[in-house]
Design an enzyme around this catalytic site. Structure first.
Site, PDB file in Angstrom:
ATOM      1  N   GLU A   1     -11.616  -6.218  -4.185  1.00  0.00           N
ATOM      2  CA  GLU A   1     -11.443  -6.930  -2.913  1.00  0.00           C
ATOM      3  C   GLU A   1     -11.408  -5.904  -1.792  1.00  0.00           C
ATOM      4  OE1 GLU A   1      -8.463  -8.717   0.175  1.00  0.00           O
ATOM      5  OE2 GLU A   1      -8.399  -6.829  -0.911  1.00  0.00           O
TER       6      GLU A   1
ATOM      7  N   CYS B   1      -8.679  -0.197   2.661  1.00  0.00           N
ATOM      8  CA  CYS B   1      -9.762  -0.684   3.498  1.00  0.00           C
ATOM      9  C   CYS B   1      -9.865   0.063   4.831  1.00  0.00           C
ATOM     10  CB  CYS B   1      -9.592  -2.175   3.748  1.00  0.00           C
ATOM     11  SG  CYS B   1      -7.983  -2.582   4.400  1.00  0.00           S
TER      12      CYS B   1
HETATM   13  C1  LIG Z   1      -5.252  -2.796   0.613  1.00  0.00           C
HETATM   14  S1  LIG Z   1      -3.795  -2.294  -0.168  1.00  0.00           S
HETATM   15  C2  LIG Z   1      -3.841  -3.267  -1.653  1.00  0.00           C
HETATM   16  C3  LIG Z   1      -2.795  -4.332  -1.714  1.00  0.00           C
HETATM   17  C4  LIG Z   1      -2.725  -5.123  -2.989  1.00  0.00           C
HETATM   18  N1  LIG Z   1      -3.998  -5.658  -3.394  1.00  0.00           N
HETATM   19  C5  LIG Z   1      -1.678  -6.241  -2.890  1.00  0.00           C
HETATM   20  O1  LIG Z   1      -1.943  -7.351  -3.342  1.00  0.00           O
HETATM   21  O2  LIG Z   1      -0.582  -6.009  -2.350  1.00  0.00           O
HETATM   22  C6  LIG Z   1      -4.208  -0.695  -0.768  1.00  0.00           C
HETATM   23  C7  LIG Z   1      -3.047   0.029  -1.415  1.00  0.00           C
HETATM   24  O3  LIG Z   1      -3.509   1.252  -1.988  1.00  0.00           O
HETATM   25  C8  LIG Z   1      -2.443   2.180  -1.924  1.00  0.00           C
HETATM   26  N2  LIG Z   1      -3.021   3.527  -2.108  1.00  0.00           N
HETATM   27  C9  LIG Z   1      -3.762   4.232  -1.229  1.00  0.00           C
HETATM   28  N3  LIG Z   1      -4.134   5.412  -1.761  1.00  0.00           N
HETATM   29  C10 LIG Z   1      -3.616   5.467  -3.014  1.00  0.00           C
HETATM   30  C11 LIG Z   1      -3.663   6.427  -4.068  1.00  0.00           C
HETATM   31  N4  LIG Z   1      -4.319   7.580  -3.926  1.00  0.00           N
HETATM   32  N5  LIG Z   1      -3.030   6.152  -5.240  1.00  0.00           N
HETATM   33  C12 LIG Z   1      -2.364   4.961  -5.391  1.00  0.00           C
HETATM   34  N6  LIG Z   1      -2.270   4.026  -4.415  1.00  0.00           N
HETATM   35  C13 LIG Z   1      -2.893   4.256  -3.248  1.00  0.00           C
HETATM   36  C14 LIG Z   1      -1.839   1.934  -0.557  1.00  0.00           C
HETATM   37  O4  LIG Z   1      -0.520   2.426  -0.466  1.00  0.00           O
HETATM   38  C15 LIG Z   1      -1.943   0.396  -0.443  1.00  0.00           C
HETATM   39  O5  LIG Z   1      -0.745  -0.222  -0.829  1.00  0.00           O
END
Ligand SMILES: C[S@@+](CC[C@H](N)C(=O)[O-])C[C@H]1O[C@@H](n2cnc3c(N)ncnc32)[C@H](O)[C@@H]1O
Length: 412
Positions: A216, A169
Site C-alpha cells: 500500500e 510514502c
Molecule cells: C506509512 S507507515 C505504515 C503504517 C502501517 N501500515 C499501519 O497500518 O499503521 C510506514 C512506517 O514505516 C516505518 N519505518 C520507516 N523506516 C523504517 C525502517 N527502516 N525499518 C522499520 N520501520 C520503518 C515508519 O516508522 C512508519 O511507521
C-alpha cells in the site's frame, strides 16, 4: 495449568538470556523473545537454537513435545502444550488455529495485522522502528516489532504466505516531493533514508518467496518521476516471477474519509488471477463517527483559528498553499495525514459560538476503521501521527479477503 502473563514471560526470558549468553544477545532480544512467544515452533531472527532451548526449559522444564510437526494449523496445539501464555489483556491476541501466515513490514500500529488476523492469518514477523508506534503495537498485539528492517537478515525471517507492507510514502507523496524539491533534496528512490526501503521488501521477497505480496502507498506513487518510479516497482516485482496488479481505491464508501491510496497485489503463480474487490457506493458522512462528548481542550484557540483564516484567505488569493476550513460533517473528512496534530487544518469540526475543534484520536481511529477496542496508549500528538500514517482497515480487509481465497487450502 497456571498461565503466565506474556509481558512477565518476556521480561523473565530476556533477563535470563542476557545472564546466560553474555555478549551473544542483541538489542533486538525483546522483539525476538516476544516473537518466539507468539510462534514457539519457528526460528526467529536474533534467537539462536540454544537460546530457544533455554527459553523452553525456563518456561516449562520439559522438552518440546515430540512428533508435533510444523504445519500451520498445528501451531496452536504445540504452543498450548509448550507455553501456557496468558494473552487476555490484549485486544488482538495471536490467532488460535491459523489458516495462513503473513508478515507485517513497516507495521506502524498494525492496520494490516488487524485485517489479516481477522481472516485467520498468523503474523510470524513484524518490523517497525518508531518507538511510540511499537508501544501502540505491543499494547494491542502483545508483540514488540523488530526495529530497522535494513538490519534484518532476510534469510532469518520465518516462512510466510503473504508479505504485507505499507512502505514509507514521504519520498513519493505530493507534499513530501514538493517540500524536498523546494529544499533541493532528492525524492523517490534517491531519498537518502526512506527511498530504498522498497528494495528491502524485494530482498525479502527474493529470499522467502511468499505466495503473495500485498503493498500500500500514496496515489502519487503511480505518477512519481513521470511514472519511472512505478515502472521500477512493477518490473522489480515481475522480475522475481510475480504477477503485478494495482488499483487506486478511495476508502470513502467504507470509512467517512476521502483517502485514495495505491494498493498493489502480486501473486507468485501468475495463473492465479487476482481481482480487486469493487469498492463503490455513496461516501459516508463524517458525522457518523463523531464523539458526543468532547473535552474542551480539543477546541482550537481564537488566535489559531484567526491565523488559519488569514493564511487561507491569502493563499486562496495567490492560488497556492495552506487552506483550512471547517469540515462539512455531512461529507467525508479530508485525508488524515501524520501532521494532522500540528494544527488540524485538514479537518476541523465546526462548533456554534466558538472556534472549531480538532478530531479526537478515537475519531481518527474510526476514520481509519480501527475497531473500538483498539488501545491508544500514547500521547495525543503521537496518536494523530500513527493514525495519519496508518491504513484504512476496511479497504485492506476487502482486498485481503480476495487474496486469502486464492491461497491454497491448508490441510486438504
Ligand atoms: C506509512 S507507515 C505504515 C503504517 C502501517 N501500515 C499501519 O497500518 O499503521 C510506514 C512506517 O514505516 C516505518 N519505518 C520507516 N523506516 C523504517 C525502517 N527502516 N525499518 C522499520 N520501520 C520503518 C515508519 O516508522 C512508519 O511507521
Amino acid at each position: 495449568m497456571t498461565k503466565i502473563d506474556h509481558k512477565e514471560a518476556r521480561e523473565t526470558l530476556v533477563k535470563s538470556l542476557q545472564e546466560t549468553f553474555p555478549g551473544e544477545e542483541s538489542d533486538e532480544l525483546g522483539a525476538a523473545v516476544g516473537h518466539w512467544l507468539q510462534s514457539p515452533n519457528h526460528d526467529v531472527p536474533f534467537l539462536s537454537t540454544s537460546m530457544r532451548k533455554h527459553c523452553c526449559r525456563l518456561l516449562q522444564s520439559s522438552k518440546p513435545p515430540k512428533g508435533v510437526n510444523k504445519r500451520v494449523g498445528e501451531d496452536h496445539e504445540y504452543y498450548q502444550l509448550l507455553l501456557p501464555i496468558d494473552w487476555s489483556d490484549i485486544p488482538f491476541p495471536p490467532v488460535e488455529t491459523p489458516k495462513f501466515k503473513f508478515i507485517d513490514l513497516f507495521a506502524g500500529i498494525g492496520g494490516f495485522r488487524i485485517a489479516m488476523q481477522e481472516l485467520g492469518g498468523k503474523c510470524v514477523f513484524s518490523s517497525e522502528w518508531d518507538l511510540p508506534a511499537k508501544a501502540t503495537y505491543e499494547a494491542n498485539f502483545g508483540e514488540v516489532p523488530y526495529g530497522d528492517i535494513r538490519r534484518i537478515d532476510e534469510t532469518t525471517i520465518p516462512d510466510h504466505d503473504v508479505l504485507c507492507a505499507g512502505f514509507p510514502c514521504q519520498p513519493f507523496s505530493l507534499a513530501g516531493v514538493s517540500a524536498r524539491n523546494s529544499l533541493n533534496q532528492a525524492s523517490g528512490f534517491a531519498h537518502e533514508t526512506q527511498g530504498t526501503l522498497f528494495f528491502d521488501i524485494m530482498r525479502i521477497v527474493k529470499a522467502k518467496r511468499p505466495q503473495c505480496v500485498f503493498l500500500e502507498n500514496v496515489k502519487n506513487l503511480v505518477g512519481h518521476d513521470r511514472g519511472k518510479t512505478f515502472a521500477v516497482i512493477e518490473s522489480s516485482i515481475r522480475s522475481l516471477g510475480y504477477d503485478f496488479r494495482y488499483e487506486l481505491i478511495d476508502a470513502s464508501p467504507l470509512v467517512p474519509q476521502k483517502r485514495v491510496r495505491c494498493y498493489m497485489v502480486c501473486f507468485r503463480d501468475t495463473d492465479r488471477t487476482f481481482a480487486f474487490p469493487k469498492i463503490e457506493g455513496a461516501p459516508l458522512p463524517l458525522k457518523s463517527i463523531l464523539e458526543e462528548q468532547v473535552d474542551p481542550s480539543f477546541t482550537i484557540s481564537e488566535r489559531l483559528w484567526a491565523g488559519h483564516q488569514r493564511r487561507t484567505r491569502n493563499n486562496l488569493e495567490r492560488g497556492t498553499g495552506f487552506t483550512a476550513f471547517c469540515a462539512d460533517i455531512d461529507k467525508p473528512a479530508n485525508t488524515i495525514v501524520a501532521r494532522y496534530g500540528k494544527d488540524g487544518k485538514e479537518c476541523l469540526i465546526p462548533q456554534s459560538g466558538k472556534p472549531p475543534r480538532m478530531l479526537t484520536p478515537r475519531e481518527c481511529a474510526r476514520l481509519q476503521g480501527f475497531p473500538e477496542e483498539f488501545l491508544i496508549p500514547v500521547s495525543k500528538g503521537q496518536a494523530y501521527k500513527q493514525f495519519g500514517n496508518s491504513v484504512a482497515i476496511p479497504v485492506i480487509r476487502k482486498i485481503a479477503r480476495n487474496i486469502v481465497e486464492l491461497l491454497p487450502r491448508r490441510g486438504t
